[in-house]
Scaffold this active site. Structure first.
Site, mmCIF file in Angstrom:
data_model
loop_
_atom_site.group_PDB
_atom_site.id
_atom_site.type_symbol
_atom_site.label_atom_id
_atom_site.label_comp_id
_atom_site.label_asym_id
_atom_site.label_seq_id
_atom_site.Cartn_x
_atom_site.Cartn_y
_atom_site.Cartn_z
ATOM 1 N N SER A 5 0.806 -1.228 0.000
ATOM 2 C CA SER A 5 0.000 0.000 0.000
ATOM 3 C C SER A 5 0.833 1.269 0.000
ATOM 4 C CB SER A 5 -0.885 0.063 1.256
ATOM 5 O OG SER A 5 -1.754 -1.011 1.275
ATOM 6 N N HIS A 56 -2.537 1.407 -5.229
ATOM 7 C CA HIS A 56 -2.148 0.095 -5.768
ATOM 8 C C HIS A 56 -2.319 0.098 -7.289
ATOM 9 C CE1 HIS A 56 -2.212 -1.657 -1.706
ATOM 10 N NE2 HIS A 56 -3.353 -1.042 -1.530
ATOM 11 N N HIS A 96 -6.280 -7.282 -2.036
ATOM 12 C CA HIS A 96 -6.486 -7.536 -0.609
ATOM 13 C C HIS A 96 -7.789 -8.287 -0.356
ATOM 14 C CE1 HIS A 96 -3.529 -4.291 -0.570
ATOM 15 N NE2 HIS A 96 -3.192 -4.710 0.629
ATOM 16 N N TYR A 136 -9.865 -7.625 1.912
ATOM 17 C CA TYR A 136 -10.966 -6.704 2.226
ATOM 18 C C TYR A 136 -11.661 -6.175 0.978
ATOM 19 C CZ TYR A 136 -7.249 -3.132 1.606
ATOM 20 O OH TYR A 136 -6.215 -2.377 1.132
ATOM 21 N N GLU A 137 -11.042 -6.375 -0.194
ATOM 22 C CA GLU A 137 -11.689 -5.952 -1.441
ATOM 23 C C GLU A 137 -12.682 -7.002 -1.935
ATOM 24 O OE1 GLU A 137 -8.876 -3.931 -4.359
ATOM 25 O OE2 GLU A 137 -7.458 -4.941 -3.037
ATOM 26 N N ALA A 191 2.489 -1.954 4.389
ATOM 27 C CA ALA A 191 2.323 -0.886 5.371
ATOM 28 C C ALA A 191 1.707 -1.530 6.602
ATOM 29 C CB ALA A 191 1.387 0.185 4.820
ATOM 30 N N MET A 228 -2.868 -5.858 6.877
ATOM 31 C CA MET A 228 -3.967 -6.578 6.207
ATOM 32 C C MET A 228 -3.491 -7.349 4.977
ATOM 33 S SD MET A 228 -6.698 -3.456 6.350
ATOM 34 C CE MET A 228 -6.872 -2.413 7.804
ATOM 35 N N SER A 229 -2.230 -7.752 4.953
ATOM 36 C CA SER A 229 -1.731 -8.427 3.741
ATOM 37 C C SER A 229 -0.584 -9.362 4.081
ATOM 38 C CB SER A 229 -1.259 -7.370 2.733
ATOM 39 O OG SER A 229 -0.093 -6.725 3.207
ATOM 40 N N ASN A 258 1.960 4.121 10.918
ATOM 41 C CA ASN A 258 1.163 4.825 11.930
ATOM 42 C C ASN A 258 1.242 4.088 13.265
ATOM 43 O OD1 ASN A 258 -0.593 2.878 10.161
ATOM 44 N ND2 ASN A 258 -1.617 2.961 12.146
ATOM 45 N N HIS A 295 -6.528 5.864 6.336
ATOM 46 C CA HIS A 295 -5.890 5.327 5.132
ATOM 47 C C HIS A 295 -4.998 6.395 4.484
ATOM 48 C CE1 HIS A 295 -5.290 2.582 1.835
ATOM 49 N NE2 HIS A 295 -5.852 3.384 0.949
HETATM 50 N N1 HPA Z 1 -3.813 -1.612 11.021
HETATM 51 C C1 HPA Z 1 -3.977 -2.508 10.016
HETATM 52 N N2 HPA Z 1 -3.398 -2.382 8.843
HETATM 53 C C2 HPA Z 1 -2.607 -1.318 8.644
HETATM 54 C C3 HPA Z 1 -2.389 -0.356 9.639
HETATM 55 C C4 HPA Z 1 -3.031 -0.504 10.894
HETATM 56 O O1 HPA Z 1 -2.887 0.307 11.819
HETATM 57 N N3 HPA Z 1 -1.544 0.579 9.119
HETATM 58 C C5 HPA Z 1 -1.255 0.166 7.855
HETATM 59 N N4 HPA Z 1 -1.891 -0.982 7.566
#
Ligand code: HPA
Length: 266
Positions: A24, A55, A77, A79-80, A107, A205-206, A229, A241
């Site tokens: 990401s 992406h 992903h 989630y998509e 990320a 998430m990946s 983050n 995001h």
């Molecule tokens: N949580 C889940 N996935 C992420 C995060 C997060 O804080 N930051 C980047 N991808």
């Protein structure tokens, strides 16, 4: 898969030894790479187009001096709405083509106190909390072991090389455990406290589905998280995001240099 592999053989020729997957917001890592070929995912049988901002969805052939590697700019992903077999399909194709070493990037949110957003973390191990598995299939896929061993899945020798490369370009590299969740919502503070107690240092998430698929195919894996983050509840700030993407863009140039340095060494 046979169709996708023979397409790559025809378009590119023999496989390079190394592939990088850019997560990401991290495709900007390749902004300064010399690309000798760019193939949109839409041209490769079975490759799905990632739908989320950040992406692009293209396969790059990259040359840097004597080093050649292939890069997947963008991944799909869970989630998509994609299935895990759809998500791991591109790395399975590259491994079937003959790529044996993979540098996976993502990320992630920083859970462990002391892990600074903006820094990089080598993944030393993972916890799969996606509630699904890319190897779940009947009949078994014939791609490798039905019950692959994951005890050494994050290659210790590749991690050592990565640490040396990071040092040589003046980049700090943390190391830790990545927990994979499905998203797309960011976590609750209670979930993050739980993940920390379970032994996770970062959350994302990946990556884990790809790692499992590549372990089955006996490839060597190196995985690097950009900590974009602080994870939910570890500060008073909300997680967004946009924050993930902008941190990715800011760190991408450094990641690009690190990937090139590692690809040259492995
Ligand atoms: N949580 C889940 N996935 C992420 C995060 C997060 O804080 N930051 C980047 N991808």
């Amino acid at each position: 898969m046979a169709k996708a592999v023979s397409f790559l053989q025809k378009e590119i020729g023999p496989p390079p030894p190394v592939a990088a997957v850019l997560g990401s917001g991290l495709s900007a890592a390749g902004d300064s790479w010399q690309k000798i070929g760019i193939i949109s995912y839409s041209r490769i049988a079975g490759f799905r187009k990632p739908g989320v901002a950040g992406h692009p969805g293209a396969l790059w052939m990259v040359r840097n001096g004597d080093t050649c590697f292939v890069a997947l700019a963008g991944r799909c992903h869970y989630y998509e709405g994609f299935s895990l077999p759809e998500i791991v399909f591109p790395v399975r194709v590259l491994a079937s083509w003959g790529v044996t070493r993979f540098i996976l990037t993502n990320a992630a949110g920083a859970i462990r106190p002391g892990l600074q957003p903006g820094s990089f973390m080598l993944i030393s191990d993972h916890i799969n909390l996606m509630g699904d598995n890319p190897l779940r299939a009947l009949p078994v896929t014939g791609l490798g072991d039905t019950f692959p061993d994951l005890t050494q899945v994050y290659s210790a020798s590749l991690r050592e090389i990565a640490r040396d490369c990071a040092e040589s370009i003046g980049l700090e590299l943390q190391e830790g455990v990545y927990v994979a969740v499905t998203g797309p919502n960011f976590e609750t503070p209670a979930e993050i406290r739980m993940f920390g107690k379970l032994g996770a240092d970062a959350v994302g998430m990946s990556t884990v589905p790809e790692v499992i698929a590549l372990a089955q195919m006996r490839c060597q894996v190196l995985a690097i998280s950009l900590l974009t983050n602080p994870a939910a509840g570890t500060t008073s700030e909300p997680v967004s995001h946009e924050e993930v993407l902008s941190a990715g863009t800011r760190a991408a140039e450094k990641l690009g240099r690190l990937i090139v340095a590692i690809a040259a060494k492995i």
